[in-house]
Design a protein around this motif. Sequence first.
Motif, PDB file in Angstrom:
ATOM      1  N   ALA A  14       0.817  -1.273  -0.060  1.00  0.00           N
ATOM      2  CA  ALA A  14      -0.031  -0.089   0.037  1.00  0.00           C
ATOM      3  C   ALA A  14       0.872   1.192   0.041  1.00  0.00           C
ATOM      4  CB  ALA A  14      -0.940   0.055   1.230  1.00  0.00           C
ATOM      5  N   GLY A  18       7.215  -1.318  -1.450  1.00  0.00           N
ATOM      6  CA  GLY A  18       6.419  -2.390  -1.780  1.00  0.00           C
ATOM      7  C   GLY A  18       5.562  -2.099  -2.922  1.00  0.00           C
ATOM      8  N   LEU A  37      -1.922  -3.883   5.447  1.00  0.00           N
ATOM      9  CA  LEU A  37      -3.128  -3.656   6.431  1.00  0.00           C
ATOM     10  C   LEU A  37      -4.115  -2.983   5.977  1.00  0.00           C
ATOM     11  CD1 LEU A  37      -0.766  -1.943   9.516  1.00  0.00           C
ATOM     12  CD2 LEU A  37      -1.938  -4.441   9.293  1.00  0.00           C
ATOM     13  N   VAL A  59      -4.073  -7.650   5.365  1.00  0.00           N
ATOM     14  CA  VAL A  59      -3.507  -8.771   6.099  1.00  0.00           C
ATOM     15  C   VAL A  59      -2.614  -7.804   7.130  1.00  0.00           C
ATOM     16  CG1 VAL A  59      -1.420  -8.787   4.509  1.00  0.00           C
ATOM     17  CG2 VAL A  59      -1.653 -10.552   5.928  1.00  0.00           C
ATOM     18  N   VAL A  61       0.841  -8.727   9.162  1.00  0.00           N
ATOM     19  CA  VAL A  61       1.856  -9.917   8.691  1.00  0.00           C
ATOM     20  C   VAL A  61       2.448 -10.226  10.164  1.00  0.00           C
ATOM     21  CG1 VAL A  61       2.830  -8.754   6.623  1.00  0.00           C
ATOM     22  CG2 VAL A  61       3.752  -8.104   8.761  1.00  0.00           C
ATOM     23  N   SER A  62       1.874  -9.481  11.339  1.00  0.00           N
ATOM     24  CA  SER A  62       2.418 -10.149  12.485  1.00  0.00           C
ATOM     25  C   SER A  62       1.359 -11.022  13.005  1.00  0.00           C
ATOM     26  CB  SER A  62       2.564  -8.799  13.335  1.00  0.00           C
ATOM     27  OG  SER A  62       1.423  -8.139  13.669  1.00  0.00           O
ATOM     28  N   VAL A 110       6.247  -6.844  13.627  1.00  0.00           N
ATOM     29  CA  VAL A 110       6.075  -6.703  12.259  1.00  0.00           C
ATOM     30  C   VAL A 110       7.265  -7.196  11.443  1.00  0.00           C
ATOM     31  CG1 VAL A 110       5.479  -4.754  10.649  1.00  0.00           C
ATOM     32  CG2 VAL A 110       4.422  -4.934  12.973  1.00  0.00           C
ATOM     33  N   MET A 137      12.804  -7.693   2.380  1.00  0.00           N
ATOM     34  CA  MET A 137      13.463  -6.376   2.376  1.00  0.00           C
ATOM     35  C   MET A 137      13.940  -6.180   3.773  1.00  0.00           C
ATOM     36  SD  MET A 137      13.802  -4.162   0.056  1.00  0.00           S
ATOM     37  CE  MET A 137      12.580  -5.004  -1.249  1.00  0.00           C
ATOM     38  N   SER A 139      17.720  -4.219   5.157  1.00  0.00           N
ATOM     39  CA  SER A 139      17.994  -2.922   5.061  1.00  0.00           C
ATOM     40  C   SER A 139      19.599  -2.708   5.271  1.00  0.00           C
ATOM     41  CB  SER A 139      17.275  -2.134   6.331  1.00  0.00           C
ATOM     42  OG  SER A 139      18.059  -0.674   6.409  1.00  0.00           O
ATOM     43  N   LYS A 156      16.095  -6.143  11.425  1.00  0.00           N
ATOM     44  CA  LYS A 156      16.766  -6.517   9.924  1.00  0.00           C
ATOM     45  C   LYS A 156      17.893  -7.418   9.943  1.00  0.00           C
ATOM     46  CE  LYS A 156      13.525  -3.907   8.037  1.00  0.00           C
ATOM     47  NZ  LYS A 156      12.594  -4.419   6.998  1.00  0.00           N
ATOM     48  N   GLY A 183      19.643   1.241   1.286  1.00  0.00           N
ATOM     49  CA  GLY A 183      20.003   2.432   1.972  1.00  0.00           C
ATOM     50  C   GLY A 183      18.709   3.397   2.098  1.00  0.00           C
ATOM     51  N   VAL A 185      16.039   5.611   1.012  1.00  0.00           N
ATOM     52  CA  VAL A 185      14.993   5.634  -0.178  1.00  0.00           C
ATOM     53  C   VAL A 185      13.850   6.489   0.212  1.00  0.00           C
ATOM     54  CG1 VAL A 185      13.645   4.504  -2.051  1.00  0.00           C
ATOM     55  CG2 VAL A 185      15.596   3.511  -1.253  1.00  0.00           C
ATOM     56  N   PRO A 188       6.855   7.336   2.165  1.00  0.00           N
ATOM     57  CA  PRO A 188       6.287   7.872   3.418  1.00  0.00           C
ATOM     58  C   PRO A 188       6.756   7.219   4.607  1.00  0.00           C
ATOM     59  CG  PRO A 188       4.782   6.872   1.718  1.00  0.00           C
ATOM     60  CD  PRO A 188       6.100   6.527   1.211  1.00  0.00           C
ATOM     61  N   MET A 189       7.684   6.307   4.621  1.00  0.00           N
ATOM     62  CA  MET A 189       8.275   5.793   5.869  1.00  0.00           C
ATOM     63  C   MET A 189       9.119   7.007   6.467  1.00  0.00           C
ATOM     64  SD  MET A 189      10.585   2.458   6.547  1.00  0.00           S
ATOM     65  CE  MET A 189       9.622   1.379   7.190  1.00  0.00           C
TER      66      MET A 189
HETATM   67  P1  NAP Z   1       6.400   2.403   3.969  1.00  0.00           P
HETATM   68  O1  NAP Z   1       6.138   3.483   2.925  1.00  0.00           O
HETATM   69  O2  NAP Z   1       6.206   2.820   5.375  1.00  0.00           O
HETATM   70  O3  NAP Z   1       5.631   1.097   3.595  1.00  0.00           O
HETATM   71  C1  NAP Z   1       5.544   0.154   4.642  1.00  0.00           C
HETATM   72  C2  NAP Z   1       4.214  -0.690   4.284  1.00  0.00           C
HETATM   73  O4  NAP Z   1       3.945  -1.611   5.129  1.00  0.00           O
HETATM   74  C3  NAP Z   1       3.008   0.462   4.742  1.00  0.00           C
HETATM   75  O5  NAP Z   1       2.102   0.337   3.865  1.00  0.00           O
HETATM   76  C4  NAP Z   1       2.651  -0.146   6.298  1.00  0.00           C
HETATM   77  O6  NAP Z   1       1.351   0.186   6.451  1.00  0.00           O
HETATM   78  C5  NAP Z   1       2.643  -1.565   5.950  1.00  0.00           C
HETATM   79  N1  NAP Z   1       2.859  -2.454   6.997  1.00  0.00           N
HETATM   80  C6  NAP Z   1       3.237  -1.903   8.377  1.00  0.00           C
HETATM   81  N2  NAP Z   1       3.020  -2.968   9.360  1.00  0.00           N
HETATM   82  C7  NAP Z   1       2.342  -3.764   8.786  1.00  0.00           C
HETATM   83  C8  NAP Z   1       1.649  -5.089   9.160  1.00  0.00           C
HETATM   84  N3  NAP Z   1       1.605  -5.493  10.504  1.00  0.00           N
HETATM   85  N4  NAP Z   1       0.978  -5.917   8.328  1.00  0.00           N
HETATM   86  C9  NAP Z   1       1.033  -5.361   6.875  1.00  0.00           C
HETATM   87  N5  NAP Z   1       1.476  -4.376   6.633  1.00  0.00           N
HETATM   88  C10 NAP Z   1       2.290  -3.480   7.292  1.00  0.00           C
HETATM   89  O7  NAP Z   1       7.802   2.088   4.081  1.00  0.00           O
HETATM   90  P2  NAP Z   1       8.969   1.807   2.934  1.00  0.00           P
HETATM   91  O8  NAP Z   1      10.241   2.733   2.950  1.00  0.00           O
HETATM   92  O9  NAP Z   1       8.312   1.389   1.797  1.00  0.00           O
HETATM   93  O10 NAP Z   1       9.575   0.508   3.507  1.00  0.00           O
HETATM   94  C11 NAP Z   1       9.355  -0.891   2.831  1.00  0.00           C
HETATM   95  C12 NAP Z   1      10.152  -1.807   3.275  1.00  0.00           C
HETATM   96  O11 NAP Z   1      11.533  -1.362   3.041  1.00  0.00           O
HETATM   97  C13 NAP Z   1      10.489  -1.754   5.011  1.00  0.00           C
HETATM   98  O12 NAP Z   1      10.656  -3.386   5.371  1.00  0.00           O
HETATM   99  C14 NAP Z   1      11.539  -1.001   5.345  1.00  0.00           C
HETATM  100  O13 NAP Z   1      11.965  -1.590   6.497  1.00  0.00           O
HETATM  101  C15 NAP Z   1      12.523  -1.382   4.175  1.00  0.00           C
HETATM  102  N6  NAP Z   1      13.451  -0.523   4.082  1.00  0.00           N
HETATM  103  C16 NAP Z   1      13.039   1.027   3.664  1.00  0.00           C
HETATM  104  C17 NAP Z   1      14.302   1.821   3.384  1.00  0.00           C
HETATM  105  C18 NAP Z   1      13.915   3.359   3.233  1.00  0.00           C
HETATM  106  O14 NAP Z   1      14.848   4.091   3.265  1.00  0.00           O
HETATM  107  N7  NAP Z   1      12.426   3.577   2.810  1.00  0.00           N
HETATM  108  C19 NAP Z   1      15.599   1.581   3.731  1.00  0.00           C
HETATM  109  C20 NAP Z   1      15.930   0.149   3.946  1.00  0.00           C
HETATM  110  C21 NAP Z   1      14.724  -0.808   4.179  1.00  0.00           C
HETATM  111  P3  NAP Z   1       1.189   1.650   7.359  1.00  0.00           P
HETATM  112  O15 NAP Z   1       1.727   2.867   6.823  1.00  0.00           O
HETATM  113  O16 NAP Z   1      -0.280   1.448   7.893  1.00  0.00           O
HETATM  114  O17 NAP Z   1       1.887   1.083   8.629  1.00  0.00           O
END
Ligand code: NAP
Length: 255
Positions: A14, A18, A37, A59, A61-62, A110, A137, A139, A156, A183, A185, A188-189
């Motif tokens: 979402a 991902g 979620l 879903v 995931v936890s 999670v 994924m 990190s 991680k 690294g 990216v 929204p996180m």
């Molecule tokens: P994001 O934009 O926050 O996307 C993560 C998605 O996972 C959100 O839609 C979130 O929903 C969902 N989620 C959270 N808890 C969940 C659960 N219990 N069940 C199902 N879905 C759940 O983050 P992103 O930056 O794309 O990150 C994606 C992955 O890449 C993560 O594993 C992150 O640790 C990894 N990563 C990201 C970066 C970066 O710089 N962006 C770097 C290294 C690794 P909610 O928004 O409702 O919580």
Amino acid sequence: MRFEGKKVAVTGAASGIGEAIANAFAREGADVAFMDLDMDKVKKLAEAADGTNNIGIGVDVSDKASVESAFSEIEKTYGRLDVFVNCAGISIIVPMLECTEEIWDKTIDVNLKGTFLCMQNAVRIMDKQKSGSIICMSSQSGKVGGGAYQAYCASKFGVIGIVQSAAVEFAKEGIRINAVCPGVVLTPMWDKQVISYAKKRNIKPEEVMPYFESKIPMGRIGTLEEVVNVTFFLASDDSAYLTGQSLNVCGGQVM
Ligand code: NAP
């Protein structure tokens, strides 16, 4: 098209990485299960993506029961699963002395338990067909510890442990299991955590990304497309002799 007719599932679909991965697989001809979620959002995204056989599945995931029900829907709909991308995750930057048990438990639930539960259910389907590629994924924080980040780093690093252990167990069953370690990216996180990072470094929020860029040998943060490309590589036969690997996608910051 590169993944024509392949059955693919992506968690965290979402938002951010991902969402980009799920859409990219759909563009390349795959039938994609968008999992997250927010059920309404993934249903809309699945409908809007390229192709006609995408589905959106709510879903957590936890939660074991939620994960089992999601994968049973995938198996019922597609009958098989060629690629599974374990991407859902959360990230909370907090100094150790302020890290509550709740933050610790949620992060591990999670990021680590969620990765395991989803992988277990994906493997159950792939083991029947004796083929498949799973990409998790992790990190760069799964390779090197960062301050005020213990729960996230532990989760991680742990993902890489699960990947290596499962890769050994299922190599002879035709299932390859690898990790991607991005690294920074912009997703929204990061929108959520720029303020915490600024606090941690004692800098202004607008100085956070330039700070990161100054630490990266290639001098810039990564793009969604660059993470998608490495995921495509691991999902395809181009990486047929790779399993148990965790590939850094971070402009040389971690080697
Ligand atoms: P994001 O934009 O926050 O996307 C993560 C998605 O996972 C959100 O839609 C979130 O929903 C969902 N989620 C959270 N808890 C969940 C659960 N219990 N069940 C199902 N879905 C759940 O983050 P992103 O930056 O794309 O990150 C994606 C992955 O890449 C993560 O594993 C992150 O640790 C990894 N990563 C990201 C970066 C970066 O710089 N962006 C770097 C290294 C690794 P909610 O928004 O409702 O919580």
